[in-house]
Design a protein around this motif. Structure first.
Motif, PDB file in Angstrom:
ATOM      1  N   TYR A   1       0.816  -1.215   0.000  1.00 42.17           N
ATOM      2  CA  TYR A   1       0.000   0.000   0.000  1.00 42.17           C
ATOM      3  C   TYR A   1       0.852   1.269   0.000  1.00 42.17           C
ATOM      4  CZ  TYR A   1      -3.694   3.289   1.125  1.00 42.17           C
ATOM      5  OH  TYR A   1      -4.557   4.347   1.081  1.00 42.17           O
ATOM      6  N   LEU A   2       1.796   1.399   0.928  1.00 43.14           N
ATOM      7  CA  LEU A   2       2.597   2.625   1.015  1.00 43.14           C
ATOM      8  C   LEU A   2       3.531   2.752  -0.179  1.00 43.14           C
ATOM      9  CD1 LEU A   2       3.460   5.143   2.529  1.00 43.14           C
ATOM     10  CD2 LEU A   2       5.080   3.741   3.820  1.00 43.14           C
ATOM     11  N   ARG A   3       4.296   1.695  -0.461  1.00 49.70           N
ATOM     12  CA  ARG A   3       5.267   1.747  -1.560  1.00 49.70           C
ATOM     13  C   ARG A   3       4.601   2.065  -2.888  1.00 49.70           C
ATOM     14  NH1 ARG A   3       7.177  -3.883  -3.682  1.00 49.70           N
ATOM     15  NH2 ARG A   3       5.065  -3.654  -4.515  1.00 49.70           N
ATOM     16  N   ASP A   4       3.515   1.356  -3.196  1.00 48.64           N
ATOM     17  CA  ASP A   4       2.912   1.496  -4.522  1.00 48.64           C
ATOM     18  C   ASP A   4       2.125   2.793  -4.647  1.00 48.64           C
ATOM     19  OD1 ASP A   4       4.032  -0.852  -5.427  1.00 48.64           O
ATOM     20  OD2 ASP A   4       2.362  -2.081  -4.764  1.00 48.64           O
ATOM     21  N   ASN A   5       1.571   3.294  -3.555  1.00 44.75           N
ATOM     22  CA  ASN A   5       0.889   4.581  -3.642  1.00 44.75           C
ATOM     23  C   ASN A   5       1.877   5.738  -3.763  1.00 44.75           C
ATOM     24  OD1 ASN A   5      -2.158   4.491  -3.516  1.00 44.75           O
ATOM     25  ND2 ASN A   5      -1.647   3.054  -1.888  1.00 44.75           N
ATOM     26  N   VAL A   6       3.033   5.605  -3.152  1.00 43.66           N
ATOM     27  CA  VAL A   6       4.085   6.611  -3.364  1.00 43.66           C
ATOM     28  C   VAL A   6       4.510   6.600  -4.830  1.00 43.66           C
ATOM     29  CG1 VAL A   6       6.495   7.179  -2.871  1.00 43.66           C
ATOM     30  CG2 VAL A   6       4.926   6.657  -0.992  1.00 43.66           C
ATOM     31  N   LEU A   7       4.661   5.405  -5.402  1.00 45.07           N
ATOM     32  CA  LEU A   7       5.032   5.287  -6.810  1.00 45.07           C
ATOM     33  C   LEU A   7       3.974   5.924  -7.712  1.00 45.07           C
ATOM     34  CD1 LEU A   7       6.971   4.093  -8.948  1.00 45.07           C
ATOM     35  CD2 LEU A   7       5.639   1.980  -8.844  1.00 45.07           C
ATOM     36  N   LEU A   8       2.691   5.677  -7.411  1.00 46.13           N
ATOM     37  CA  LEU A   8       1.617   6.251  -8.220  1.00 46.13           C
ATOM     38  C   LEU A   8       1.555   7.772  -8.066  1.00 46.13           C
ATOM     39  CD1 LEU A   8      -1.279   3.681  -7.719  1.00 46.13           C
ATOM     40  CD2 LEU A   8       0.119   4.023  -9.756  1.00 46.13           C
ATOM     41  N   THR A   9       1.809   8.279  -6.861  1.00 40.84           N
ATOM     42  CA  THR A   9       1.797   9.722  -6.648  1.00 40.84           C
ATOM     43  C   THR A   9       2.901  10.398  -7.459  1.00 40.84           C
ATOM     44  OG1 THR A   9       0.879   9.458  -4.428  1.00 40.84           O
ATOM     45  CG2 THR A   9       1.988  11.542  -4.912  1.00 40.84           C
ATOM     46  N   TRP A  10       4.088   9.816  -7.438  1.00 44.72           N
ATOM     47  CA  TRP A  10       5.200  10.357  -8.217  1.00 44.72           C
ATOM     48  C   TRP A  10       4.891  10.278  -9.710  1.00 44.72           C
ATOM     49  CZ3 TRP A  10       8.696  13.307  -9.709  1.00 44.72           C
ATOM     50  CH2 TRP A  10       9.740  12.931 -10.549  1.00 44.72           C
ATOM     51  N   MET A  11       4.265   9.172 -10.121  1.00 43.44           N
ATOM     52  CA  MET A  11       3.917   9.007 -11.528  1.00 43.44           C
ATOM     53  C   MET A  11       2.944  10.095 -11.972  1.00 43.44           C
ATOM     54  SD  MET A  11       1.594   6.074 -13.266  1.00 43.44           S
ATOM     55  CE  MET A  11       0.198   6.897 -12.489  1.00 43.44           C
ATOM     56  N   HIS A  12       1.884  10.323 -11.196  1.00 47.85           N
ATOM     57  CA  HIS A  12       0.900  11.322 -11.604  1.00 47.85           C
ATOM     58  C   HIS A  12       1.466  12.737 -11.533  1.00 47.85           C
ATOM     59  CE1 HIS A  12      -2.546   8.901 -12.535  1.00 47.85           C
ATOM     60  NE2 HIS A  12      -2.495   8.270 -11.381  1.00 47.85           N
ATOM     61  N   THR A  13       2.419  12.972 -10.643  1.00 46.93           N
ATOM     62  CA  THR A  13       3.096  14.275 -10.635  1.00 46.93           C
ATOM     63  C   THR A  13       3.821  14.495 -11.955  1.00 46.93           C
ATOM     64  OG1 THR A  13       3.388  14.171  -8.226  1.00 46.93           O
ATOM     65  CG2 THR A  13       4.799  15.694  -9.445  1.00 46.93           C
ATOM     66  N   ARG A  14       4.559  13.481 -12.385  1.00 45.65           N
ATOM     67  CA  ARG A  14       5.270  13.573 -13.680  1.00 45.65           C
ATOM     68  C   ARG A  14       4.292  13.742 -14.837  1.00 45.65           C
ATOM     69  NH1 ARG A  14       6.830   9.257 -15.170  1.00 45.65           N
ATOM     70  NH2 ARG A  14       6.496   7.736 -13.490  1.00 45.65           N
ATOM     71  N   LEU A  15       3.225  12.944 -14.809  1.00 46.01           N
ATOM     72  CA  LEU A  15       2.270  12.985 -15.913  1.00 46.01           C
ATOM     73  C   LEU A  15       1.530  14.316 -15.968  1.00 46.01           C
ATOM     74  CD1 LEU A  15       0.769   9.379 -15.864  1.00 46.01           C
ATOM     75  CD2 LEU A  15       2.444  10.323 -17.453  1.00 46.01           C
ATOM     76  N   PHE A  16       1.244  14.900 -14.816  1.00 49.55           N
ATOM     77  CA  PHE A  16       0.557  16.190 -14.832  1.00 49.55           C
ATOM     78  C   PHE A  16       1.446  17.268 -15.453  1.00 49.55           C
ATOM     79  CE2 PHE A  16      -0.828  20.244 -13.028  1.00 49.55           C
ATOM     80  CZ  PHE A  16      -2.159  20.231 -13.424  1.00 49.55           C
ATOM     81  N   ILE A  17       2.724  17.222 -15.143  1.00 45.96           N
ATOM     82  CA  ILE A  17       3.651  18.173 -15.777  1.00 45.96           C
ATOM     83  C   ILE A  17       3.653  17.956 -17.286  1.00 45.96           C
ATOM     84  CG2 ILE A  17       6.077  18.845 -15.976  1.00 45.96           C
ATOM     85  CD1 ILE A  17       6.359  18.106 -12.976  1.00 45.96           C
ATOM     86  N   GLY A  18       3.693  16.677 -17.703  1.00 49.84           N
ATOM     87  CA  GLY A  18       3.633  16.373 -19.130  1.00 49.84           C
ATOM     88  C   GLY A  18       2.331  16.827 -19.758  1.00 49.84           C
ATOM     89  N   PHE A  19       1.237  16.719 -19.013  1.00 51.06           N
ATOM     90  CA  PHE A  19      -0.070  17.165 -19.501  1.00 51.06           C
ATOM     91  C   PHE A  19      -0.065  18.672 -19.751  1.00 51.06           C
ATOM     92  CE2 PHE A  19      -3.968  19.192 -17.746  1.00 51.06           C
ATOM     93  CZ  PHE A  19      -4.811  18.990 -18.827  1.00 51.06           C
ATOM     94  N   VAL A  20       0.475  19.432 -18.806  1.00 51.46           N
ATOM     95  CA  VAL A  20       0.514  20.886 -18.958  1.00 51.46           C
ATOM     96  C   VAL A  20       1.314  21.263 -20.207  1.00 51.46           C
ATOM     97  CG1 VAL A  20       1.347  23.031 -17.936  1.00 51.46           C
ATOM     98  CG2 VAL A  20       0.183  21.338 -16.515  1.00 51.46           C
ATOM     99  N   LEU A  21       2.429  20.582 -20.426  1.00 57.06           N
ATOM    100  CA  LEU A  21       3.254  20.878 -21.594  1.00 57.06           C
ATOM    101  C   LEU A  21       2.550  20.507 -22.897  1.00 57.06           C
ATOM    102  CD1 LEU A  21       6.717  19.617 -20.267  1.00 57.06           C
ATOM    103  CD2 LEU A  21       5.951  21.983 -20.492  1.00 57.06           C
ATOM    104  N   ARG A  22       1.697  19.489 -22.842  1.00 57.41           N
ATOM    105  CA  ARG A  22       0.999  19.024 -24.048  1.00 57.41           C
ATOM    106  C   ARG A  22      -0.382  19.634 -24.202  1.00 57.41           C
ATOM    107  NH1 ARG A  22       4.125  14.992 -22.114  1.00 57.41           N
ATOM    108  NH2 ARG A  22       5.243  13.647 -23.592  1.00 57.41           N
ATOM    109  N   LEU A  23      -0.809  20.468 -23.276  1.00 58.49           N
ATOM    110  CA  LEU A  23      -2.173  20.968 -23.272  1.00 58.49           C
ATOM    111  C   LEU A  23      -2.579  21.631 -24.589  1.00 58.49           C
ATOM    112  CD1 LEU A  23      -4.791  21.297 -21.742  1.00 58.49           C
ATOM    113  CD2 LEU A  23      -3.857  23.363 -20.674  1.00 58.49           C
ATOM    114  N   PRO A  24      -1.751  22.481 -25.209  1.00 60.81           N
ATOM    115  CA  PRO A  24      -2.175  23.061 -26.495  1.00 60.81           C
ATOM    116  C   PRO A  24      -2.462  21.996 -27.558  1.00 60.81           C
ATOM    117  CG  PRO A  24      -0.330  24.293 -25.587  1.00 60.81           C
ATOM    118  CD  PRO A  24      -0.474  23.058 -24.744  1.00 60.81           C
TER     119      PRO A  24
END
Length: 252
Positions: free
Chosen positions: A220-243
């Motif tokens: 639970y802790l390990r994999d949720n930390v991994l998912l949180t880091w993943m979505h942080t990265r993906l959100f940054i990628g989303f902002v860059l790709r938004l246009p």
């Protein structure tokens, strides 16, 4: 009746699944040919059981990795070999019996009818499903749909799905991430960014108790930390790709 294909195969990444792997593989083989299993550094004896099974079944191929590398790495290894063999699509499913092998033909038919799309299982949970897991995935699903501007990801975590191999290989080679538990949600987000449309099909999921032979590697802790880091990265990628995503939404 077992369907046979030269373009679509069933790919099962497997890590220490216990004895249920044999029932899973046999059930998949009853529905489809070929079935490939990538044994991801298992040390529970399952590699030997599966290799013995494959020796008697020409529709089953077993690929053994010497060390555990993670689900995403196992899938990448498998689809690379599949592409070299001429396959264009892979249906991934877990090795522990949670996924509905009876729906393999339906998912393959949907993929064959729309080969440019990815076919995603949308889980239908039984009463035995842990509430923490059922409710927790809603957060990941919300993030995935935000990061893709609502392209229609029914479920970001359910691993019973059909991928077009070529675009999946491209997005995986474009990042050093999505090699472990983060593979399933990051794959669908990045494929949406690449223009691969999702098709969602309801599919039951079964959680087995330890007494029933169920095995879980979710931490639970390990994999949720991994998912949180993943979505942080993906959100940054989303902002860059938004246009680009907005333009695609307006023109399609």
């Amino acid at each position: 009746m077992t369907a046979t294909s030269t373009t679509h195969l069933v790919l099962i990444p497997s890590y220490n699944p216990g004895r249920k792997v044999l029932a899973t593989v046999r059930a998949a083989r009853a529905r489809w040919t070929p079935v490939w299993v990538v044994v991801d550094g298992s040390n529970d004896g399952s590699a030997d059981w599966l290799q013995a099974e494959a020796a008697q079944d020409p529709g089953l191929r077993v690929i053994v990795l010497p060390q555990n590398q993670g689900k995403g790495s196992a899938v990448l290894h498998g689809i690379t070999l599949a592409a070299q063999a001429g396959f264009t699509h892979a249906l991934t499913m877990d090795s522990d019996g949670q996924h509905p092998e009876t729906l393999i033909p339906d998912f393959m038919a949907a993929s064959q009818g729309t080969p440019a799309a990815m076919v995603l299982g949308k889980p239908v949970f039984g009463p035995e499903a842990p509430a923490l897991r059922v409710n927790g995935r809603k957060v990941s699903n919300a993030w995935a749909n935000l990061e893709t501007l609502g392209m229609g990801i029914g479920d970001s975590l359910y691993g019973f799905r059909v991928y077009p191999i070529a675009p999946l290989m491209r997005v995986m080679h474009g990042t050093r991430f999505m090699r472990r538990f983060d593979f399933d949600p990051e794959a669908v987000v990045r494929l949406c960014w690449a223009g691969v449309r999702p098709i969602n099909i309801d599919a039951p999921v079964r959680y087995f108790s330890a007494q029933e032979g169920g095995v879980s590697h979710f931490k639970y802790l390990r994999d949720n930390v991994l998912l949180t880091w993943m979505h942080t990265r993906l959100f940054i990628g989303f902002v860059l790709r938004l246009p680009l995503l907005l333009w695609r939404r307006l023109t399609n």
